[in-house]
Design a protein around this motif. Sequence first.
Motif, PDB file in Angstrom:
ATOM      1  N   GLY A 181       6.118  24.456   3.229  1.00 55.94           N
ATOM      2  CA  GLY A 181       7.093  24.632   4.290  1.00 55.94           C
ATOM      3  C   GLY A 181       6.975  23.628   5.414  1.00 55.94           C
ATOM      4  O   GLY A 181       7.772  23.651   6.360  1.00 55.94           O
ATOM      5  N   ALA A 182       5.985  22.725   5.318  1.00 59.07           N
ATOM      6  CA  ALA A 182       5.798  21.741   6.387  1.00 59.07           C
ATOM      7  C   ALA A 182       6.842  20.635   6.356  1.00 59.07           C
ATOM      8  O   ALA A 182       7.000  19.903   7.332  1.00 59.07           O
ATOM      9  N   GLY A 183       7.536  20.491   5.217  1.00 58.09           N
ATOM     10  CA  GLY A 183       8.593  19.488   5.134  1.00 58.09           C
ATOM     11  C   GLY A 183       8.202  18.214   4.423  1.00 58.09           C
ATOM     12  O   GLY A 183       8.791  17.158   4.670  1.00 58.09           O
ATOM     13  N   LYS A 184       7.246  18.302   3.494  1.00 59.21           N
ATOM     14  CA  LYS A 184       6.796  17.100   2.772  1.00 59.21           C
ATOM     15  C   LYS A 184       7.942  16.466   1.984  1.00 59.21           C
ATOM     16  O   LYS A 184       8.199  15.269   2.103  1.00 59.21           O
TER      17      LYS A 184
ATOM     18  N   GLY B 110       0.819  -1.196   0.000  1.00 64.02           N
ATOM     19  CA  GLY B 110       0.000   0.000   0.000  1.00 64.02           C
ATOM     20  C   GLY B 110       0.860   1.256   0.000  1.00 64.02           C
ATOM     21  O   GLY B 110       2.088   1.206  -0.130  1.00 64.02           O
ATOM     22  N   VAL B 111       0.186   2.387   0.169  1.00 60.31           N
ATOM     23  CA  VAL B 111       0.842   3.687   0.043  1.00 60.31           C
ATOM     24  C   VAL B 111       0.557   4.523   1.285  1.00 60.31           C
ATOM     25  O   VAL B 111      -0.544   4.485   1.838  1.00 60.31           O
ATOM     26  N   ALA B 112       1.558   5.280   1.706  1.00 63.55           N
ATOM     27  CA  ALA B 112       1.397   6.318   2.718  1.00 63.55           C
ATOM     28  C   ALA B 112       1.681   7.659   2.060  1.00 63.55           C
ATOM     29  O   ALA B 112       2.629   7.792   1.286  1.00 63.55           O
ATOM     30  N   ALA B 113       0.839   8.650   2.357  1.00 66.68           N
ATOM     31  CA  ALA B 113       1.020   9.989   1.815  1.00 66.68           C
ATOM     32  C   ALA B 113       1.328  10.961   2.950  1.00 66.68           C
ATOM     33  O   ALA B 113       0.838  10.796   4.074  1.00 66.68           O
ATOM     34  N   PHE B 114       2.142  11.976   2.630  1.00 61.49           N
ATOM     35  CA  PHE B 114       2.511  13.009   3.586  1.00 61.49           C
ATOM     36  C   PHE B 114       2.059  14.351   3.036  1.00 61.49           C
ATOM     37  O   PHE B 114       2.497  14.764   1.962  1.00 61.49           O
TER      38      PHE B 114
END
Length: 312
Positions: free
Chosen positions: A124-127, A115-119
Amino acid sequence: MHYYHAFGLKLESALPLPELQRGSGPADVVIDFADGEHHDRNERWLSGAGEHITLHLDNMVFTVEGGRSVRIAAPPGTGDNDIRLRLLGTVMATLLHQRGYFPLHANSVLLASGGVAAFSGPSGAGKSTMAALLDRQGFRVLGDDLCAIRLDGEQRPMVYGGIPRLKLWQATLDLFGRARDGLEPVASDYDKFHVPLDAVQEVGSLDPRPLERLYLLGARDSDDEPLIQPLRGILAADGVLDNAFRWTIGQSVAGENSRVQFDQAMAIARKIAVFRVARRWGTDQLFEEGALIAAHLSSPLTNKAAAGGVGS
């Protein structure tokens, strides 16, 4: 013409797009240049509706029609990297909206489960920085900045491979000890660079993978706040909707009073685990936080955290 695979689509482009993986025809989407005036700064940045959207971005005009074609009008001397910055961001998100996707402003990584995890999070949050950290720890990055999601027949959110590179500021390159030699600037006036990823297939996959987790990056409110906290119910759905890529364009495509994006966000939140990541802003604890997030990604979800818990 050049052929690429991205976002589950076959692209045919008159403009070289070296960020993307090679592909083949016949094309689902054709990207070409068109004669026309460049941006009049008095003109609205977004015009049109539904299957006919025109975007005035910087000095360029992009016409996106039916989720099938993009026409580019740019003044002489415009750098290819300046065109690609807009094309592979806002313009591609517009096309995905027209094709019924839910474009999420997020980076995505592949999990051991398949599966996949997304950020996701604000600028500016640091993705991209977090994705770079996870890439160094062995996670495969599927896409940077734009995460293309479609709901399948069972309303499961499926993610398609996106742009397999990272856009990193000079300060982040310095943090990782990466020289900028040989790296292309993201745009002519940016101190930000395209960083290719090592684990990239020669030909891009068109197959989707299920979205399992979404991590919402934000600033820590207090020293005793946990780094990772589960979100459920409407908070989970709000976290999805708040990070739609160009929500305003999605409303122009679907209709000003449409509930399409809201319903998509609700459906996504029902099927995935959503977490708030309360980071210390800056880089002082970046590597420690990255190690904890990597450990969380490698741990199985509990039944309680396995879905956002949004009611039907």
